[in-house]
Design an enzyme around this catalytic site. Structure first.
Site, PDB file in Angstrom:
ATOM      1  CD  GLU A 181      -9.373   1.490  -6.837  1.00 41.25           C
ATOM      2  OE1 GLU A 181     -10.297   2.217  -7.246  1.00 41.25           O
ATOM      3  OE2 GLU A 181      -8.223   1.546  -7.299  1.00 41.25           O
ATOM      4  CG  ASP A 210      -8.431   2.928  -2.404  1.00 42.73           C
ATOM      5  OD1 ASP A 210      -9.316   3.762  -2.137  1.00 42.73           O
ATOM      6  OD2 ASP A 210      -7.385   3.215  -3.009  1.00 42.73           O
ATOM      7  CE  LYS A 240     -10.247  10.780  -5.450  1.00 44.21           C
ATOM      8  NZ  LYS A 240      -9.220   9.776  -5.293  1.00 44.21           N
TER       9      LYS A 240
HETATM   10  C1  LIG Z   1      -7.750   9.536  -5.174  1.00 46.69           C
HETATM   11  C2  LIG Z   1      -7.404   8.133  -4.850  1.00 46.69           C
HETATM   12  C3  LIG Z   1      -6.386   7.806  -3.955  1.00 46.69           C
HETATM   13  C4  LIG Z   1      -5.437   8.840  -3.420  1.00 46.69           C
HETATM   14  O1  LIG Z   1      -5.986   9.636  -2.445  1.00 46.69           O
HETATM   15  P1  LIG Z   1      -5.328  11.079  -2.196  1.00 46.69           P
HETATM   16  O2  LIG Z   1      -5.811  11.483  -0.865  1.00 46.69           O
HETATM   17  O3  LIG Z   1      -5.808  11.944  -3.309  1.00 46.69           O
HETATM   18  O4  LIG Z   1      -3.843  10.895  -2.246  1.00 46.69           O
HETATM   19  C5  LIG Z   1      -6.216   6.488  -3.609  1.00 46.69           C
HETATM   20  N1  LIG Z   1      -6.982   5.523  -4.151  1.00 46.69           N
HETATM   21  C6  LIG Z   1      -7.940   5.789  -5.044  1.00 46.69           C
HETATM   22  C7  LIG Z   1      -8.757   4.682  -5.611  1.00 46.69           C
HETATM   23  C8  LIG Z   1      -8.164   7.104  -5.440  1.00 46.69           C
HETATM   24  O5  LIG Z   1      -9.092   7.372  -6.362  1.00 46.69           O
END
Ligand SMILES: *Cc1c(COP(=O)(O)O)cnc(C)c1O
Length: 386
Positions: A181, A210, A240
């Site tokens: 991430e 990610d 987000k």
């Molecule tokens: C929130 C999140 C996701 C998932 O994304 P959504 O669109 O809410 O399904 C994936 N990876 C991380 C690190 C996240 O925090």
């Protein structure tokens, strides 16, 4: 009786202070959240840039609904792929300097899809230990060999890769993917993106990031980890800092083509709402132009670090997410409740989301907060945590 585990397992959660229940939010705007008739200052929102309820994004949503409809009325390969989706993909490609972009229904779905697509039977996936549940589920459901390295431990990652290469020195089909991430969801700490990119290049591996918590927040134009290095595949949620819903994957043409042809998550799912795609386009335009939102998060984060007393264990970083580690589940819930009594809403994060005995308060600072909110939060936390 059949299905006894349904009630047994939940009962066990209660006994371990891990029971989870939802709270219905009556209203949410800017820094406040209203729950059960009471207003709280919200320190648990993922709307990092404060763009939810933005009038121009709302207006774009309405225009998008008029022009393209609220619903895609089909999957992308049937008739669900509209001009709104195409225009959004183009903007994301320009923003992150990538040749191709595909939209998914959610970040969870996109991560699962990509781990399955890259997780060929000839592949090795190397995942950071703290990777999101969707990356782990996706990797484990793929045909690849999966290895996890200790959180941000680049030396261990290199040892794992070298070991594999020694075991299969002449294998032309050694497909390797490093998965991390950009900013980690629980502590808000960052991966060493530049170094990961370097290692990936050295070993002809792909780097998959990610960027759920970095997009919008990191970089002069909010490009996230792409502002730090050249990343092969970037996934980010729209839910987000971008303040809509859905997700995107930015990558090269070969991978995009493969996904369109083989990814079940892409092929058998309705395309995201075109109205929302149009709103997302506007949101990304604002994110690039308004750097003050990122600067404000940084300033307020610094202020929180200054104002918290020495005895409080705060994990320092340059994102929106700040963790105050408390320890056991019961004390963490207790602190959380005391803060709620003082009108502060934040989330207690407990195992299995975080390791045993590291339950914590997860504080998110957004561009909607004001200096007074941070001063109030710090003084309440200093008082409640003895
Ligand atoms: C929130 C999140 C996701 C998932 O994304 P959504 O669109 O809410 O399904 C994936 N990876 C991380 C690190 C996240 O925090």
């Amino acid at each position: 009786m059949a299905f006894n585990y349904l009630t047994d397992d939940v009962e066990q959660q209660k006994q371990r202070a891990r029971y989870r229940a939802r709270q219905c939010v009556i209203e949410q705007s800017g820094r406040y959240v209203k729950i059960n008739d009471k207003n709280y200052v919200n320190f648990s929102s993922n709307d990092y840039l404060g763009l939810n309820h933005h009038p121009e994004i709302n207006q774009a949503l309405a225009i998008g609904a008029d022009k393209f409809g609220t619903c895609a009325s089909g999957s992308s390969l049937i008739t669900g792929y509209s001009y709104a989706h195409q225009a959004l993909e183009h903007d994301i490609c320009d923003w992150l300097n990538k040749p191709k972009c595909l939209l998914f229904a959610s970040g969870f779905s996109a991560n699962t899809a990509l781990m399955q697509a890259l997780g060929h039977k000839s592949s090795h996936l190397y995942l950071d230990k703290l990777s999101h549940a969707s990356l782990i589920d996706g990797a484990l459901s793929s045909e690849a060999k999966v290895k996890r390295f200790l959180h941000n431990d680049i030396e261990q990652l290199q040892r794992l890769i070298s070991k594999n290469q020694q075991a299969e020195p002449h294998d032309d089909e050694l497909n390797q993917v490093i998965v991390s991430e950009g900013v980690f969801s629980m502590d808000g700490d960052q991966a060493d993106v530049a170094n990961l990119a370097k290692i990936a290049k050295q070993h002809q591996a792909l780097l998959y990031l990610d960027d759920a918590h970095s997009i919008g927040v990191i970089g002069k134009k909010g490009q996230g980890s792409s502002s730090l290095a050249d990343i092969d595949v970037v996934m980010a949620t729209l839910g987000k800092s971008i303040a809509t819903s859905g997700a995107f994957v930015a990558c090269d043409k070969n991978l995009a083509d493969y996904l369109i042809n083989f990814s079940r998550h892409y092929i058998y799912s309705t395309a995201i709402s075109p109205a929302l795609a149009w709103a997302t386009k506007k949101s990304i335009e604002i994110i690039q132009a308004e750097h003050w939102r990122r600067e404000k998060i940084n300033e307020l984060s610094k202020l929180l670090t200054e104002k918290l007393s020495q005895k409080i264990q705060l994990i320092e970083n340059s994102s929106s997410i700040h963790a105050i580690v408390i320890g056991d589940e019961t004390s963490t819930l207790d602190v959380c409740q005391q803060l709620r009594n003082k009108g502060i809403w934040l989330t207690a994060i407990r195992p299995p989301t975080v390791p045993f005995n590291s339950s914590r308060l997860r504080v998110t600072i957004t561009a909607s907060h004001e200096v007074n909110d941070i001063n109030y939060l710090a003084s309440c936390v200093n008082e409640v945590i003895q």
